[in-house]
Each structure stands twice: as C-alpha cells, then as structure tokens.
Design a protein around this motif. Structure first.
Motif, PDB file in Angstrom:
ATOM      1  N   UNK A  29       7.477 102.894  28.143  1.00 53.58           N
ATOM      2  CA  UNK A  29       6.561 103.691  28.946  1.00 53.58           C
ATOM      3  C   UNK A  29       5.663 102.800  29.801  1.00 53.58           C
ATOM      4  N   UNK A  30       5.524 103.186  31.068  1.00 57.24           N
ATOM      5  CA  UNK A  30       4.616 102.480  31.969  1.00 57.24           C
ATOM      6  C   UNK A  30       3.202 103.016  31.793  1.00 57.24           C
ATOM      7  N   UNK A  31       2.245 102.183  32.140  1.00 62.56           N
ATOM      8  CA  UNK A  31       0.834 102.548  32.158  1.00 62.56           C
ATOM      9  C   UNK A  31       0.332 102.985  30.779  1.00 62.56           C
ATOM     10  N   UNK A  32       0.754 102.268  29.743  1.00 61.25           N
ATOM     11  CA  UNK A  32       0.293 102.583  28.393  1.00 61.25           C
ATOM     12  C   UNK A  32      -1.214 102.393  28.247  1.00 61.25           C
ATOM     13  N   UNK A  33      -1.824 101.621  29.155  1.00 60.00           N
ATOM     14  CA  UNK A  33      -3.273 101.425  29.082  1.00 60.00           C
ATOM     15  C   UNK A  33      -4.041 102.717  29.307  1.00 60.00           C
ATOM     16  N   UNK A  34      -3.415 103.718  29.920  1.00 61.43           N
ATOM     17  CA  UNK A  34      -4.069 105.006  30.156  1.00 61.43           C
ATOM     18  C   UNK A  34      -4.485 105.629  28.832  1.00 61.43           C
ATOM     19  N   UNK A  35      -3.667 105.470  27.797  1.00 58.34           N
ATOM     20  CA  UNK A  35      -4.001 106.068  26.506  1.00 58.34           C
ATOM     21  C   UNK A  35      -5.240 105.440  25.873  1.00 58.34           C
ATOM     22  N   UNK A  36      -5.651 104.278  26.362  1.00 56.86           N
ATOM     23  CA  UNK A  36      -6.849 103.627  25.843  1.00 56.86           C
ATOM     24  C   UNK A  36      -8.130 104.183  26.451  1.00 56.86           C
ATOM     25  N   UNK A  37      -7.986 105.106  27.403  1.00 55.97           N
ATOM     26  CA  UNK A  37      -9.158 105.726  28.002  1.00 55.97           C
ATOM     27  C   UNK A  37     -10.073 104.729  28.682  1.00 55.97           C
ATOM     28  N   UNK A  68     -12.935 118.094  32.720  1.00 53.83           N
ATOM     29  CA  UNK A  68     -12.320 117.419  31.588  1.00 53.83           C
ATOM     30  C   UNK A  68     -11.369 116.324  32.015  1.00 53.83           C
ATOM     31  N   UNK A  69     -11.223 115.337  31.150  1.00 55.57           N
ATOM     32  CA  UNK A  69     -10.220 114.298  31.332  1.00 55.57           C
ATOM     33  C   UNK A  69      -8.964 114.760  30.603  1.00 55.57           C
ATOM     34  N   UNK A  70      -7.879 114.944  31.347  1.00 55.41           N
ATOM     35  CA  UNK A  70      -6.608 115.368  30.761  1.00 55.41           C
ATOM     36  C   UNK A  70      -5.648 114.195  30.855  1.00 55.41           C
ATOM     37  N   UNK A  71      -5.054 113.831  29.734  1.00 59.30           N
ATOM     38  CA  UNK A  71      -4.109 112.722  29.677  1.00 59.30           C
ATOM     39  C   UNK A  71      -2.771 113.238  29.163  1.00 59.30           C
ATOM     40  N   UNK A  72      -1.704 112.800  29.806  1.00 60.05           N
ATOM     41  CA  UNK A  72      -0.347 113.237  29.498  1.00 60.05           C
ATOM     42  C   UNK A  72       0.466 112.039  29.028  1.00 60.05           C
ATOM     43  N   UNK A  73       1.178 112.189  27.917  1.00 58.20           N
ATOM     44  CA  UNK A  73       2.150 111.173  27.520  1.00 58.20           C
ATOM     45  C   UNK A  73       3.326 111.232  28.500  1.00 58.20           C
ATOM     46  N   UNK A  74       4.147 110.175  28.573  1.00 57.16           N
ATOM     47  CA  UNK A  74       5.296 110.206  29.473  1.00 57.16           C
ATOM     48  C   UNK A  74       6.147 111.466  29.247  1.00 57.16           C
ATOM     49  N   UNK A  75       6.528 112.101  30.349  1.00 61.91           N
ATOM     50  CA  UNK A  75       7.354 113.298  30.300  1.00 61.91           C
ATOM     51  C   UNK A  75       6.593 114.590  30.065  1.00 61.91           C
ATOM     52  N   UNK A  76       5.320 114.521  29.746  1.00 61.53           N
ATOM     53  CA  UNK A  76       4.528 115.725  29.477  1.00 61.53           C
ATOM     54  C   UNK A  76       4.127 116.391  30.791  1.00 61.53           C
ATOM     55  N   UNK A  77       4.198 117.703  30.812  1.00 63.21           N
ATOM     56  CA  UNK A  77       3.727 118.477  31.962  1.00 63.21           C
ATOM     57  C   UNK A  77       3.268 119.835  31.487  1.00 63.21           C
ATOM     58  N   UNK A  78       2.410 120.465  32.290  1.00 65.49           N
ATOM     59  CA  UNK A  78       1.972 121.804  31.924  1.00 65.49           C
ATOM     60  C   UNK A  78       2.881 122.849  32.568  1.00 65.49           C
ATOM     61  N   UNK A  79       2.741 124.076  32.109  1.00 63.60           N
ATOM     62  CA  UNK A  79       3.496 125.191  32.673  1.00 63.60           C
ATOM     63  C   UNK A  79       3.006 125.480  34.084  1.00 63.60           C
ATOM     64  N   UNK A 106      -3.210 110.343  33.804  1.00 61.61           N
ATOM     65  CA  UNK A 106      -4.474 111.016  33.514  1.00 61.61           C
ATOM     66  C   UNK A 106      -5.151 111.448  34.808  1.00 61.61           C
ATOM     67  N   UNK A 107      -5.882 112.552  34.695  1.00 62.86           N
ATOM     68  CA  UNK A 107      -6.691 113.031  35.811  1.00 62.86           C
ATOM     69  C   UNK A 107      -7.917 113.751  35.278  1.00 62.86           C
ATOM     70  N   UNK A 108      -8.937 113.775  36.099  1.00 60.58           N
ATOM     71  CA  UNK A 108     -10.105 114.607  35.836  1.00 60.58           C
ATOM     72  C   UNK A 108      -9.793 115.958  36.463  1.00 60.58           C
ATOM     73  N   UNK A 109      -9.905 117.011  35.685  1.00 64.77           N
ATOM     74  CA  UNK A 109      -9.697 118.370  36.183  1.00 64.77           C
ATOM     75  C   UNK A 109     -11.059 119.057  36.278  1.00 64.77           C
ATOM     76  N   UNK A 110     -11.371 119.528  37.479  1.00 66.67           N
ATOM     77  CA  UNK A 110     -12.589 120.298  37.730  1.00 66.67           C
ATOM     78  C   UNK A 110     -12.115 121.700  38.062  1.00 66.67           C
ATOM     79  N   UNK A 111     -12.430 122.640  37.183  1.00 60.21           N
ATOM     80  CA  UNK A 111     -11.806 123.957  37.252  1.00 60.21           C
ATOM     81  C   UNK A 111     -12.834 125.069  37.196  1.00 60.21           C
ATOM     82  N   UNK A 112     -12.642 126.050  38.088  1.00 58.79           N
ATOM     83  CA  UNK A 112     -13.450 127.271  38.073  1.00 58.79           C
ATOM     84  C   UNK A 112     -12.489 128.456  38.038  1.00 58.79           C
TER      85      UNK A 112
END
Length: 138
Positions: free
Chosen positions: A2-10, A46-57, A112-118
């Motif tokens: 997996x690339x960018x494993x440092x993302x999981x370290x926040x 919120x900070x949302x982080x996805x493991x490789x291959x993860x996606x939302x509906x 990872x991304x910051x999600x700002x949601x209303x």
C-alpha cells in the motif's frame, strides 16, 4: 504494498476510530475523527481516512453541501454522469445540494480528507467492484 501508509499515522489530524457508525455505507475500512462538534455550528467537520480500496456508497446531501479538503494519499471523487476525478493532497471538492456522488481511496493507497458537511445524507447503492476496478484501468 500500500502507498501512503503514513496517512494512517494521522500526520495532520488524528485518524480517529474505526468508522463503525457508518460502516454499512462503506466498502472496506474507514476511520473517522470528529473535528468540530458544536451544537451552535450547523456543519459537521471530520477527518475521514480510507484504507486502500475503501470507498463510500453513492450518496446525496439533502438541504446542504459537502466540501472535501484532501490531506493525504490518493483517491477518487465521482459525480453521477461524470468521469471520476483522481485526488491528491491539496485538492478541494465542492459537492452541491442534491448531487449524487461517491469518494474513496485508490486500490493501492491510503487516502484522507477533511469533510465539511451540512444537511442530511441520503445513502444509496454501493459502488460496485466492477465499476471501481474499471477506474483503475484508466
């Protein structure tokens, strides 16, 4: 590997806990760290982080919007009827009210991304493995 494993370290914001509350709307493992939870502020952050291959509906934000500020890794964002956009740190996505879309990691990278949601999310069908796999070929 997996690339960018440092993302999981926040590195910028904490990765948070496994996103169990919304797990039925994700394919794969995601994590959520709430950054703003104030009853006097009418948006969630919120900070949302996805493991490789993860996606939302696929989903729609009703009576609101969603802003995504990409902070790490590699991912995708796609609105219905449009090609998927490859995302990297520094990219910003604006999703307007009522637009059907999904987002998540590439198959070989944390994301990872910051999600700002209303508004209220309306969760829809999963992004199929076939659909997702075809993105990787482009």
């Amino acid at each position: 590997m997996a690339k960018h494993k440092e993302v999981k370290d926040g590195i910028i914001f904490p990765i948070g806990e496994k996103n169990e509350a919304f797990s039925q709307y994700f394919k794969g493992q995601s994590y959520l760290q709430t950054l703003v939870s104030d009853e006097n502020v009418d948006v969630g952050v919120g900070n949302v982080t996805f493991e490789p291959g993860c996606r939302n509906n696929w989903h729609i934000h009703r009576d609101g919007f969603q802003l995504l500020l990409v902070t790490g890794g590699e991912g995708y964002y796609q609105e219905e009827g449009k090609p998927a956009q490859f995302l990297k740190p520094g990219d910003v996505i604006v999703t307007h009210d009522g637009i059907k879309h999904w987002h998540g990691a590439t198959k070989d990278s944390w994301f990872s991304h910051i999600a700002i949601t209303a508004g209220t999310p309306e969760w829809l069908e999963p992004v199929s493995d076939e659909w997702y796999s075809n993105l990787e070929k482009n």
